[in-house]
Design an enzyme around this catalytic site. Structure first.
Site, short mmCIF file in Angstrom:
data_model
loop_
_atom_site.label_atom_id
_atom_site.label_comp_id
_atom_site.label_asym_id
_atom_site.label_seq_id
_atom_site.Cartn_x
_atom_site.Cartn_y
_atom_site.Cartn_z
CE LYS A 236 -1.73 1.52 4.02
NZ LYS A 236 -1.41 2.93 4.27
CG ASN A 237 2.28 2.62 3.53
OD1 ASN A 237 1.11 2.89 3.25
ND2 ASN A 237 2.68 2.38 4.76
CB CYS B 286 -5.09 9.95 10.61
SG CYS B 286 -3.60 9.31 11.33
NE ARG C 19 0.32 10.64 10.20
CZ ARG C 19 -0.12 9.55 9.60
NH1 ARG C 19 -1.24 9.01 9.98
NH2 ARG C 19 0.55 9.01 8.61
CG ASP D 100 3.19 1.46 9.44
OD1 ASP D 100 3.44 1.67 8.24
OD2 ASP D 100 2.86 2.37 10.23
NE ARG E 99 -6.88 3.89 5.63
CZ ARG E 99 -5.92 4.38 6.43
NH1 ARG E 99 -6.12 4.41 7.74
NH2 ARG E 99 -4.80 4.83 5.94
C1 EPZ Z 1 4.11 6.96 6.19
O1 EPZ Z 1 3.31 7.97 6.76
C2 EPZ Z 1 3.23 5.73 6.10
N1 EPZ Z 1 2.08 6.01 5.24
C3 EPZ Z 1 2.75 5.33 7.49
O2 EPZ Z 1 1.99 4.12 7.36
C4 EPZ Z 1 3.97 5.05 8.36
O3 EPZ Z 1 3.54 4.74 9.67
C5 EPZ Z 1 4.88 6.29 8.38
O4 EPZ Z 1 5.23 6.67 7.03
C6 EPZ Z 1 6.16 6.04 9.15
O5 EPZ Z 1 6.84 4.97 8.60
C7 EPZ Z 1 2.25 5.99 3.89
O6 EPZ Z 1 3.34 5.77 3.39
C8 EPZ Z 1 1.03 6.23 3.07
P1 EPZ Z 1 6.10 10.36 8.27
P2 EPZ Z 1 3.83 9.51 6.77
O7 EPZ Z 1 5.97 11.63 7.52
O8 EPZ Z 1 4.60 9.79 5.55
C9 EPZ Z 1 6.20 13.65 11.66
C10 EPZ Z 1 0.14 2.71 7.67
O9 EPZ Z 1 -0.30 2.17 8.69
N2 EPZ Z 1 6.05 14.65 10.59
O10 EPZ Z 1 7.29 9.51 8.05
O11 EPZ Z 1 2.67 10.37 7.08
C11 EPZ Z 1 4.95 12.81 11.86
O12 EPZ Z 1 4.01 13.47 12.70
C12 EPZ Z 1 0.59 4.15 7.71
O13 EPZ Z 1 0.30 2.12 6.57
C13 EPZ Z 1 6.14 16.01 10.90
O14 EPZ Z 1 6.34 16.38 12.04
O15 EPZ Z 1 4.79 9.47 8.04
C14 EPZ Z 1 5.49 11.56 12.49
O16 EPZ Z 1 5.64 11.80 13.88
C15 EPZ Z 1 0.34 4.79 9.06
N3 EPZ Z 1 5.98 16.91 9.90
C16 EPZ Z 1 6.88 11.42 11.86
O17 EPZ Z 1 7.19 12.70 11.29
C17 EPZ Z 1 5.76 16.52 8.59
O18 EPZ Z 1 5.64 17.40 7.71
C18 EPZ Z 1 6.96 10.39 10.75
O19 EPZ Z 1 5.93 10.68 9.84
C19 EPZ Z 1 5.66 15.15 8.31
C20 EPZ Z 1 5.82 14.23 9.31
#
Ligand code: EPZ
Length: 417
Positions: free
Chosen positions: A22-23, A116, A121, A305, A397
């Site tokens: 998915k990701n 979410c 997020r 995850d 999902r």
């Molecule tokens: C991706 O989400 C994945 N989703 C998530 O999988 C996964 O848990 C996550 O990466 C971490 O590996 C998809 O790829 C569609 P991040 P993403 O930006 O990109 C903070 C699932 O279950 N952050 O790496 O949204 C954020 O709050 C989903 O399949 C900021 O502060 O995650 C988090 O604490 C859930 N500012 C950390 O970084 C930003 O602009 C990591 O988030 C962006 C992120």
């Protein structure tokens, strides 16, 4: 709404083939917008998140058809630069269209994807990275109004190795004049898969999968064909289900190297693990051993995850495990539901203490997020008696044919209206 009904206590035996990630497929589908043409994406799972992303592609003006696991996406015609709020809010990862639409149209108007169930997020790192490349982004009434008349590659440093921000920066950088270097980039395998697809389109991206990703911009791009990598978290889910039921399974069409951190913990819990080039065999002990601690980290550390899956699996084990969630603010919501099944879990902010019990019992529980929902299935399969899991739409999902696959492995599971 319906529910999943499981009568637990049966060890899982057999084989399951893992579907596309998915990701990986979500950002790859967004990337088809970057250049006009007919793209072919294979091993594309049938998931509600994929359907929502296809809705966004169609809203932009792309033509999308599916034949089995193959999606044909025609982005030849002029595309809109606007994505309505109702679609953006359905999917957190819709923010990935910001970079892609800007790269194609030099302008974009999208609503912020909203939070979410895992807590806030933020998208500040996405906005910061794209602004550094020259994009002008203003936030008006919940919408991000973006323009990118002149994009110039440069060195970007991400404060956090954000998966989404890395992907958004890559998607815009391919359209920038000159070279972009993304420092502290996320190293997840899904980033590599996106880079592989973009390079098949003619982009020149080096270092994907490492913390320094280099993008040489303004290459001549054309449509491409790509087979999506397997879903490492779905693979981890079936392995945890087998471990929780004292079973023995083989998961096929996987990349074992993507699961090193997960396999190390499963082995510490007493599971026998055998790895091939594209399969993993797990043989579970009668009773799982707890591990002293699990700490979620960016890849290649233990994946956030998979955290809920292990919270559920280790609820029935010998000993106590301390699980620290360092990535998201509130990713222990499922703990309360697991306690309704007899688990002994105490949560304090980002730390959960799991005191293993001899057995869990069936109960009526509710999913509240994707991986938490999958964790309830893992717990229910290993519990004695009947469990009803409400709000299963969260699970759909990210898991294709979930009940069918588990039934093939011997589970007593069914969806009921
Ligand atoms: C991706 O989400 C994945 N989703 C998530 O999988 C996964 O848990 C996550 O990466 C971490 O590996 C998809 O790829 C569609 P991040 P993403 O930006 O990109 C903070 C699932 O279950 N952050 O790496 O949204 C954020 O709050 C989903 O399949 C900021 O502060 O995650 C988090 O604490 C859930 N500012 C950390 O970084 C930003 O602009 C990591 O988030 C962006 C992120």
């Amino acid at each position: 709404m319906g529910k999943i009904v499981i009568r637990g206590g049966k060890p899982l035996f057999g084989e399951v083939t893992i579907h596309g990630a998915k990701n990986a497929v979500l950002p790859i589908l967004a990337a088809t917008v970057v250049v006009g043409g007919v793209h072919i994406i294979e091993n594309c799972p049938e998931l509600s998140d994929v359907s929502t992303t296809v809705e966004i592609l169609k809203e932009l003006g792309a033509k999308v058809t599916r034949c089995g696991d193959k999606l044909t996406i025609d982005t030849t015609c002029e595309l809109s630069h606007y994505i309505p709020e109702k679609l953006m809010r359905k999917l957190r990862s819709s923010i990935i269209f910001m970079g892609a639409v800007l790269a194609r149209n030099k302008k974009a108007k999208i609503s912020s994807p909203g939070g979410c169930e895992l807590g806030p997020r933020p998208i500040d790192l996405h906005i910061k990275a794209l602004r550094e490349l020259g994009a002008k982004i203003t936030e008006e009434h919940g919408y991000l109004v973006c323009s990118a008349d002149s994009l110039l590659g440069k060195e970007i440093h991400l404060d956090i190795p954000s998966v989404g921000a890395t992907e958004n920066a890559m998607l815009l950088a391919v359209a920038a004049e000159g070279t972009t270097v993304i420092q502290n980039a996320a190293r997840e395998p899904e980033i590599e898969d996106l880079a592989l697809f973009l390079n098949k389109m003619g982009a020149k991206i080096l270092g994907a999968g490492t913390s320094t990703v280099t993008v040489v911009g303004r290459k001549k791009l054309t449509a491409a064909q790509h087979r999506v990598m397997p879903d490492r978290i779905v693979a981890a889910t079936y392995l945890c289900a087998a471990a929780a039921t004292g079973g023995e399974i083989i998961v096929r069409d996987v990349c074992p190297e993507h699961l090193s951190a997960v396999l190390a913990v499963l082995s510490d819990c007493g599971c026998m693990i055998q790895k091939g080039s594209n399969y993993i065999r797990l043989c579970a002990p009668k009773t799982l051993l707890s591990v002293s601690s699990i700490k979620t980290m960016p890849y290649p550390g233990f994946p956030t995850d998979a955290q809920s899956l292990f919270l559920a699996m280790l609820s029935k084990s010998k000993g106590t495990t301390i699980i620290s969630e360092t990535i998201f603010e509130s990713r222990f919501c499922v703990a309360a539901e697991l306690c309704r099944m007899g688990a002994k879990i105490s949560v304090d902010s980002r730390v959960a203490v799991v005191q293993g019990v001899d057995s869990l019992y069936g109960a009526c529980v509710s999913a509240a997020d994707l991986r938490g929902g999958a964790a309830l299935v893992v717990a229910a399969l290993g519990a004695s008696g009947k469990t009803e899991i409400n709000s299963p739409h969260y699970i759909y999902r990210g898991y294709e044919n979930f009940e069918e696959n588990l039934k093939t492995l011997g589970a007593d599971i069914a969806y009921e209206e």
